[in-house]
Design a protein around this motif. Sequence first.
Motif, PDB file in Angstrom:
ATOM      1  N   TYR A  85      15.961 -23.178  31.620  1.00 16.20           N
ATOM      2  CA  TYR A  85      17.112 -22.929  30.747  1.00 16.20           C
ATOM      3  C   TYR A  85      18.437 -23.335  31.407  1.00 16.20           C
ATOM      4  O   TYR A  85      19.327 -23.865  30.739  1.00 16.20           O
ATOM      5  CB  TYR A  85      17.168 -21.455  30.307  1.00 16.20           C
ATOM      6  N   PRO A  86      18.584 -23.092  32.710  1.00 13.13           N
ATOM      7  CA  PRO A  86      19.849 -23.510  33.356  1.00 13.13           C
ATOM      8  C   PRO A  86      20.107 -25.023  33.238  1.00 13.13           C
ATOM      9  O   PRO A  86      21.259 -25.450  33.150  1.00 13.13           O
ATOM     10  CB  PRO A  86      19.647 -23.098  34.817  1.00 13.13           C
ATOM     11  N   TYR A  87      19.046 -25.809  33.214  1.00 11.24           N
ATOM     12  CA  TYR A  87      19.202 -27.257  33.037  1.00 11.24           C
ATOM     13  C   TYR A  87      19.817 -27.538  31.665  1.00 11.24           C
ATOM     14  O   TYR A  87      20.732 -28.341  31.525  1.00 11.24           O
ATOM     15  CB  TYR A  87      17.826 -27.926  33.182  1.00 11.24           C
ATOM     16  N   ILE A  88      19.305 -26.856  30.649  1.00 11.59           N
ATOM     17  CA  ILE A  88      19.821 -27.078  29.292  1.00 11.59           C
ATOM     18  C   ILE A  88      21.271 -26.603  29.208  1.00 11.59           C
ATOM     19  O   ILE A  88      22.124 -27.279  28.619  1.00 11.59           O
ATOM     20  CB  ILE A  88      18.945 -26.348  28.242  1.00 11.59           C
ATOM     21  N   MET A  89      21.548 -25.463  29.802  1.00 12.15           N
ATOM     22  CA  MET A  89      22.920 -24.941  29.785  1.00 12.15           C
ATOM     23  C   MET A  89      23.877 -25.968  30.404  1.00 12.15           C
ATOM     24  O   MET A  89      24.922 -26.294  29.838  1.00 12.15           O
ATOM     25  CB  MET A  89      23.007 -23.612  30.562  1.00 12.15           C
ATOM     26  N   ALA A  90      23.478 -26.477  31.564  1.00 16.86           N
ATOM     27  CA  ALA A  90      24.341 -27.441  32.267  1.00 16.86           C
ATOM     28  C   ALA A  90      24.497 -28.723  31.448  1.00 16.86           C
ATOM     29  O   ALA A  90      25.593 -29.291  31.352  1.00 16.86           O
ATOM     30  CB  ALA A  90      23.756 -27.740  33.646  1.00 16.86           C
ATOM     31  N   MET A  91      23.401 -29.180  30.833  1.00 12.09           N
ATOM     32  CA  MET A  91      23.449 -30.411  30.037  1.00 12.09           C
ATOM     33  C   MET A  91      24.378 -30.272  28.828  1.00 12.09           C
ATOM     34  O   MET A  91      25.095 -31.208  28.471  1.00 12.09           O
ATOM     35  CB  MET A  91      22.041 -30.780  29.554  1.00 12.09           C
ATOM     36  N   LYS A  95      28.928 -33.909  29.744  1.00  7.66           N
ATOM     37  CA  LYS A  95      28.595 -35.265  29.297  1.00  7.66           C
ATOM     38  C   LYS A  95      28.201 -36.122  30.502  1.00  7.66           C
ATOM     39  O   LYS A  95      27.297 -36.962  30.415  1.00  7.66           O
ATOM     40  CB  LYS A  95      29.804 -35.873  28.579  1.00  7.66           C
ATOM     41  N   LYS A  96      28.876 -35.873  31.620  1.00  7.94           N
ATOM     42  CA  LYS A  96      28.589 -36.642  32.833  1.00  7.94           C
ATOM     43  C   LYS A  96      27.131 -36.436  33.278  1.00  7.94           C
ATOM     44  O   LYS A  96      26.435 -37.389  33.637  1.00  7.94           O
ATOM     45  CB  LYS A  96      29.540 -36.194  33.938  1.00  7.94           C
ATOM     46  N   VAL A 121      30.552 -34.127  22.720  1.00  8.02           N
ATOM     47  CA  VAL A 121      30.691 -32.660  22.741  1.00  8.02           C
ATOM     48  C   VAL A 121      30.325 -32.103  24.113  1.00  8.02           C
ATOM     49  O   VAL A 121      29.317 -32.484  24.708  1.00  8.02           O
ATOM     50  CB  VAL A 121      29.750 -32.023  21.684  1.00  8.02           C
ATOM     51  N   GLU A 122      31.165 -31.219  24.602  1.00 10.45           N
ATOM     52  CA  GLU A 122      30.813 -30.451  25.795  1.00 10.45           C
ATOM     53  C   GLU A 122      31.024 -28.983  25.456  1.00 10.45           C
ATOM     54  O   GLU A 122      32.146 -28.552  25.195  1.00 10.45           O
ATOM     55  CB  GLU A 122      31.670 -30.863  26.993  1.00 10.45           C
ATOM     56  N   LYS A 123      29.941 -28.232  25.430  1.00 10.45           N
ATOM     57  CA  LYS A 123      30.075 -26.812  25.100  1.00 10.45           C
ATOM     58  C   LYS A 123      30.781 -26.111  26.260  1.00 10.45           C
ATOM     59  O   LYS A 123      30.676 -26.522  27.415  1.00 10.45           O
ATOM     60  CB  LYS A 123      28.688 -26.198  24.892  1.00 10.45           C
ATOM     61  N   SER A 124      31.469 -25.028  25.924  1.00  9.33           N
ATOM     62  CA  SER A 124      32.138 -24.259  26.981  1.00  9.33           C
ATOM     63  C   SER A 124      31.155 -23.265  27.578  1.00  9.33           C
ATOM     64  O   SER A 124      30.093 -22.983  26.995  1.00  9.33           O
ATOM     65  CB  SER A 124      33.329 -23.505  26.394  1.00  9.33           C
ATOM     66  N   GLU A 184      37.357 -20.941  37.974  1.00 15.52           N
ATOM     67  CA  GLU A 184      37.537 -22.106  38.848  1.00 15.52           C
ATOM     68  C   GLU A 184      36.597 -23.261  38.536  1.00 15.52           C
ATOM     69  O   GLU A 184      36.897 -24.410  38.846  1.00 15.52           O
ATOM     70  CB  GLU A 184      37.325 -21.687  40.313  1.00 15.52           C
ATOM     71  N   VAL A 185      35.458 -22.953  37.940  1.00 12.32           N
ATOM     72  CA  VAL A 185      34.443 -23.999  37.794  1.00 12.32           C
ATOM     73  C   VAL A 185      34.863 -25.037  36.744  1.00 12.32           C
ATOM     74  O   VAL A 185      35.466 -24.709  35.724  1.00 12.32           O
ATOM     75  CB  VAL A 185      33.066 -23.374  37.453  1.00 12.32           C
ATOM     76  N   ASP A 186      34.578 -26.289  37.047  1.00 15.36           N
ATOM     77  CA  ASP A 186      34.830 -27.379  36.106  1.00 15.36           C
ATOM     78  C   ASP A 186      33.477 -27.736  35.503  1.00 15.36           C
ATOM     79  O   ASP A 186      32.677 -28.458  36.097  1.00 15.36           O
ATOM     80  CB  ASP A 186      35.438 -28.557  36.889  1.00 15.36           C
ATOM     81  N   THR A 187      33.207 -27.206  34.315  1.00 23.58           N
ATOM     82  CA  THR A 187      31.855 -27.317  33.759  1.00 23.58           C
ATOM     83  C   THR A 187      31.449 -28.761  33.450  1.00 23.58           C
ATOM     84  O   THR A 187      30.272 -29.069  33.389  1.00 23.58           O
ATOM     85  CB  THR A 187      31.708 -26.453  32.482  1.00 23.58           C
ATOM     86  N   SER A 188      32.439 -29.646  33.249  1.00 18.99           N
ATOM     87  CA  SER A 188      32.122 -31.055  32.984  1.00 18.99           C
ATOM     88  C   SER A 188      31.595 -31.757  34.224  1.00 18.99           C
ATOM     89  O   SER A 188      30.762 -32.650  34.132  1.00 18.99           O
ATOM     90  CB  SER A 188      33.367 -31.806  32.513  1.00 18.99           C
ATOM     91  N   ASN A 189      32.094 -31.356  35.372  1.00 19.88           N
ATOM     92  CA  ASN A 189      31.740 -32.073  36.602  1.00 19.88           C
ATOM     93  C   ASN A 189      30.856 -31.290  37.573  1.00 19.88           C
ATOM     94  O   ASN A 189      30.102 -31.887  38.322  1.00 19.88           O
ATOM     95  CB  ASN A 189      33.010 -32.505  37.334  1.00 19.88           C
TER      96      ASN A 189
END
Lengths: 236, 562
Positions: free
Chosen positions: B394-400, B404-405, B429-432, B473-478
């Motif tokens: 599930y963490p893989y899906i969350m991160a995906m 987008k990167k 789309v990038e979910k928050s 602090e986390v940059d969820t895109s990167n």
Amino acid sequence: MRLIIIKPKTEFVVTVEAEITPDLAEKNVEEIKRFKVYYGKDRVELGELFEVTKEGDDKKLVLDGDFSRVKWIGCRMSDGEIVVKGNVGANCGAYMAGGKITIEGNADDWLGAEMRDGEIVVKGNAGNLIGCAYYGNATGMSGGKIVIEGNAGNYIGEKMSGGEIEIKGNAGDFIGTEMKGGTIIIHGSCGFVGGDMKAGEIKIGGEFELVPTFVMQEGTWVGDVNVKGEGIVRKL
Amino acid sequence: MHHMLHIKNGIVIDPKNGVKAEKMDIFVKDGKIVEEGEISKNEAKVIDASNKLVVAGGVDMHAHIAGSKINTGRTMRPEEMRVVRLIANKFRTAVGRVLLTSPAIGYEYAKMGYTSAFEAAQPPIGALHTHEELDSIPMVDKAALPVFGNWHFVLKYVAEKDMEKLKAFIAWAIERTKGFGVKVVNPGGVEAWMYGGNVSSLDDQVPGFNVTPREIITSLVKATEELQLNHSVHLHCNRLGVPGNYETTVESIKLVDGIKNDSRQVLHVTHVQFNAYAGDSWRTVASGAEAIAKTVNAMDNVTIDMGQPIFGHATAMTGDAPFQFTLHRLTGSRWSNKDSEIEGGAGIVPIAYLPKNPVHALQWAIGLELGLLTDSDKVVLTTDYPNGGPFTEYPYIMAMLMSKKMREGELERVSPFVQKASNLPAIDVEKSLEEVIHMTRSLPARVLGLPNKGHLGVGADADIAIYDLNPLEVDTSNDFEKIYKAFKTAVYTIKDGNILVKDGEMVDEYWGKTYWVDARGKADMEAIKDDLNEFFSKYYTVELQNYGVEERWLKKPERIVI
Ligand SMILES: [Zn+2]
């Protein structure tokens, strides 16, 4: 002249799972004694169950004593040599990729299961499932050589795809079931041979029973036609 | 055990209560979240959550974790049983690659910060087995959804348009199976399979009964809504795994147009990825995700879950017996067929999703498309374990979903077929973080109808996960690698106020509740008595009085009376 000698300290109450290979010979005695093995469900150090001594510099293990309750010896070994002075437990030489194992006594089931290369010689008898695929897996032994000087049990070379199994004595039922390649030689007699065989060759010196789905072509039997197989069964 | 906890200085995300990454303390007393004033500070165990993410425990609303299917899967796949995860010690032995043993299922959920898991397809006649297995899964709360869509009683009452009997039968069946809600698998299709067939549209006649899949679905939805069950009808659509099936999925979703429920959806469509294929053959297959997402977004009473495939080993196991046979013919892999008398059936086939296989890569892309294109308030994150792969990913899906990167990197290693057959590469789309927390906690809890789950408001169950991630602090895109790693292993997992995982290691074994719904008070139970007697004496191998599961047989039953 020999490098590591390992001797059981006691008679084992439950089986030991010890994935020891000649790679151990590259360590010093203290390190070898700390190598982790399972004694039943307990994780213990090799030195608690076995005496370990070191002589010389060959990449060789000598297992001195009764190892019939010690499983997985030589599992995944890729070079060097193991000599077992007595009997050996199940799964000896499983997934082996190189080197040589000599067993002076008898071998238990699953000898050389899914082995890819190397050589195993058993001076006594061997159990069932030699060179087979583990349950659920698609391919058994794919290379190397297994020689049994005595007799062997049932299910020899199931799903094997390469290499050679030679049995000097007799063998049981279900030889080369679902075999895909390689050679099985049985000097003595055996039971049913070649069920669902797709390719490879089985040579038998004595009596044997063939499943009815093989056809005679130029002095050899070809089959199993049930799976459109082109395996060959012939007299030695 | 500490009966009071003070979780200090964590960064809380609690979508249900509108908390968006705020530094705040959480207080726990006797297994519930309470106001600060309720606990005495010098007695409470303090957990320092500084710079860490504090969320509700994860809720898996659709997984196959107990019952005859998973157990047959284990039996027919010995190769799955060679990964040893834990040797018996303080905990029990945990074994399995993707198909896990019962203890391993509980342990892996707990390590990941999940605290509830629902078995999504309980064959009613196998209810006792299912509960025996659920009772062997530690750490999490659980429940099971019995399957209704091919049960002869249901087909009969739908054909007779007898809603009173249908309602009574649902209430009877859920009580007897100690089940939670109404699962429907390929309605009518599994009955057709009893004669070697299937249904190919919502309007096919089911052999032997004067009904269609359309009528089965709408009648079951109507009955479920009249009974006011916690959970809506949970539908595995017809034509699963067939190119072109997305149209049937869209049509099925639209069946509930206009039906209202104030607290939740009236239809949950499950593992939609497997029902989202356009094209008319495996050569022309393409994604139908966009049309489905649009339909779901346009309605206010439907939710879905993804059924995301994870590259690697999986085992297809569904109550959709005809589909399983098709899959077996397609892959040549081992096949097991299960028959549950007059209730339906099931099948099991091993599968491995390979990134270079065009169809597998497309399935992977479709799952993600559904997750990205559907409103975050309407799509739950699932793998349909073990059909799409392990729930531990599930963490893989969350991160995906958040990066987008990361998706661009993954797209490079999959079959290029995805580029033309799906829109995934073009989706920006990038979910928050808040959205994926919702999709794994508050949303599935709402979909299931469990008001005390999936959030950290006062009165909620003290099911809490703390992750090594600072959302401020986390940059969820990167930072997708960091996100993946953080959600893989919780720093703390707390269940009913008990600390089960600390610093990523399990510290305690705990037995969660098994929820079951008692709706007998909402229906005229006498109405079906004669039919039950007749069907059991004529068609079942068991006597009526020997059928079902008594509450006292369960380890920790939690009866919900409606
Ligand atoms: Zn499912």
